[in-house]
Design a protein around this motif. Structure first.
Motif, short mmCIF file in Angstrom:
data_model
loop_
_atom_site.label_atom_id
_atom_site.label_comp_id
_atom_site.label_asym_id
_atom_site.label_seq_id
_atom_site.Cartn_x
_atom_site.Cartn_y
_atom_site.Cartn_z
N ASN A 157 59.30 110.99 66.76
CA ASN A 157 60.44 111.39 67.57
C ASN A 157 60.95 110.26 68.45
OD1 ASN A 157 60.20 114.01 66.50
ND2 ASN A 157 58.70 114.58 68.11
N THR A 158 60.06 109.41 68.95
CA THR A 158 60.47 108.34 69.85
C THR A 158 60.88 107.07 69.11
OG1 THR A 158 58.18 107.60 70.09
CG2 THR A 158 58.99 109.24 71.67
N GLY A 159 60.33 106.86 67.95
CA GLY A 159 60.62 105.62 67.23
C GLY A 159 59.86 104.42 67.77
N VAL A 160 58.87 104.63 68.61
CA VAL A 160 58.09 103.55 69.22
C VAL A 160 56.61 103.90 69.06
CG1 VAL A 160 57.55 102.30 71.34
CG2 VAL A 160 59.89 103.01 70.87
N GLN A 161 55.84 102.90 68.66
CA GLN A 161 54.42 103.08 68.44
C GLN A 161 53.64 102.09 69.31
OE1 GLN A 161 53.22 102.51 64.39
NE2 GLN A 161 51.16 103.36 64.71
N LEU A 162 52.54 102.54 69.90
CA LEU A 162 51.68 101.68 70.70
C LEU A 162 50.54 101.16 69.85
CD1 LEU A 162 51.28 103.34 74.24
CD2 LEU A 162 52.53 101.28 73.63
N LEU A 163 50.39 99.85 69.84
CA LEU A 163 49.33 99.21 69.07
C LEU A 163 48.42 98.43 70.01
CD1 LEU A 163 51.39 97.83 66.03
CD2 LEU A 163 50.12 99.98 66.19
N LEU A 164 47.15 98.38 69.65
CA LEU A 164 46.19 97.64 70.45
C LEU A 164 46.38 96.14 70.20
CD1 LEU A 164 43.73 97.74 72.36
CD2 LEU A 164 42.28 97.81 70.31
N PHE A 165 46.75 95.42 71.24
CA PHE A 165 46.99 93.98 71.13
C PHE A 165 45.72 93.17 71.40
CE2 PHE A 165 48.44 89.87 72.80
CZ PHE A 165 49.29 89.48 71.77
N ASN A 166 44.95 93.55 72.38
CA ASN A 166 43.72 92.84 72.72
C ASN A 166 42.74 93.83 73.33
OD1 ASN A 166 41.85 90.84 73.12
ND2 ASN A 166 42.81 90.00 74.95
N GLN A 167 41.51 93.84 72.82
CA GLN A 167 40.49 94.74 73.32
C GLN A 167 39.73 94.11 74.48
OE1 GLN A 167 37.70 95.98 70.33
NE2 GLN A 167 37.12 97.84 71.44
N ALA A 168 39.33 94.93 75.45
CA ALA A 168 38.61 94.43 76.62
C ALA A 168 37.17 94.08 76.25
CB ALA A 168 38.63 95.47 77.73
N VAL A 169 36.67 93.02 76.86
CA VAL A 169 35.28 92.59 76.68
C VAL A 169 34.61 92.55 78.05
CG1 VAL A 169 35.74 91.28 74.58
CG2 VAL A 169 35.96 90.16 76.79
N ALA A 170 33.29 92.58 78.06
CA ALA A 170 32.54 92.57 79.32
C ALA A 170 32.71 91.22 80.01
CB ALA A 170 31.07 92.84 79.05
N PRO A 171 33.16 91.19 81.25
CA PRO A 171 33.35 89.92 81.96
C PRO A 171 32.01 89.32 82.38
CG PRO A 171 33.84 91.72 83.43
CD PRO A 171 33.54 92.35 82.10
N SER A 172 32.01 88.01 82.55
CA SER A 172 30.79 87.32 82.99
C SER A 172 30.78 87.06 84.49
CB SER A 172 30.66 85.98 82.25
OG SER A 172 31.81 85.17 82.46
N ASP A 173 31.93 86.97 85.10
CA ASP A 173 32.03 86.70 86.54
C ASP A 173 32.62 87.91 87.25
OD1 ASP A 173 31.07 84.12 86.13
OD2 ASP A 173 33.10 83.33 85.78
N PRO A 174 32.15 88.22 88.45
CA PRO A 174 32.72 89.36 89.19
C PRO A 174 34.12 89.05 89.68
CG PRO A 174 31.10 88.22 90.53
CD PRO A 174 31.04 87.58 89.18
#
Length: 242
Positions: A157-174
């Motif tokens: 209906n919207t003609g727009v699709q959301l795609l995953l561009f980059n997945q989150a990874v566990a950070p090393s620094d706070p």
């Protein structure tokens, strides 16, 4: 009687000498006027350093989604839908889908996730925060998957699709501030408060100047002989000319 008088008269003199020796032996020195400035700065440094040491470090992980239009939709429409999807990323329906995978309660999930977007790019950044690096990445990925799933159900209906561009990874620094940075912020804040206190403190009372005539002082002699307003001037006696 004379001896007793000498004894009684000598006692207060000895006590006075003893007290005066104490006062002169340990003179009282007042602290400088600017003492609140370093005192407040040191207090702020201690408070900021203690806050940075005692507080647990916080980690942040970010996943990215991009709005892609189909062949019949203009790119500007995808940009508008990206703005709309970023607003509903933290809604109750989206968080209900993401809560089982995130592993935290819905109330905690609402405070540990945020969504951001740019007015020039159809991209959505979803950031998860936690005291654990792995949990922060799981929160960001869970909300991103829930948002893309709910939006793709209406893609026809919207003609727009959301795609995953980059997945989150566990950070090393706070992502939270270190103890040194917290101490520096506390030092600056304490110094600022001390400076403001010096500027706002009440001024000392001025001593009256010596030699100034009081309100009870009478008029000068040259004006004392003048008649009051409405009184006739006294007639001068004529000198006899011999």
């Amino acid at each position: 009687m004379a001896d007793s008088a000498e004894k009684t008269s000598g006692k207060p003199e000895k006590r006075a000498d003893h007290r005066s020796g104490r006062r002169h032996g340990r003179p009282f020195t007042r602290p400088p006027v600017w003492w609140p400035l370093p005192a407040c700065a040191l207090l702020g440094l201690a408070a900021g350093g203690a806050y940075g040491v005692l507080k647990a470090p916080e980690y942040a992980a970010t996943s990215y989604l991009v709005a892609v239009p189909d062949d019949t939709t203009e790119p500007a429409t995808a940009l508008g839908f990206a703005q709309a999807y970023a607003r509903i990323a933290t809604s109750s329906s989206t968080l209900a889908y993401a809560q089982p995978r995130a592993g935290v309660t819905a109330r905690e999930l609402r405070t540990q996730v945020r969504a951001e977007t740019s007015p020039e790019s159809p991209m959505i950044a979803i950031t998860g925060t936690s005291t654990s690096p792995g949990e922060a990445a799981d929160i960001a990925n869970a909300v991103a998957d829930a948002l893309s799933l709910s939006s793709n159900q209406a893609a026809k209906n919207t003609g727009v699709q959301l795609l995953l561009f980059n997945q989150a990874v566990a950070p090393s620094d706070p992502a939270s501030a270190s103890a040194a940075l917290s101490g520096a912020v506390g030092l600056c804040a304490g110094g600022l408060l001390g400076g403001l206190w010096l500027l706002a403190r009440p001024g000392r009372a001025r001593r009256p100047e010596v030699g100034v005539a009081g309100p009870a002082a009478g008029p000068p002699e040259e004006y004392a002989s003048l008649p009051a307003q409405g009184e006739p001037a006294p007639a001068k006696e004529k000198e006899s000319v011999r």
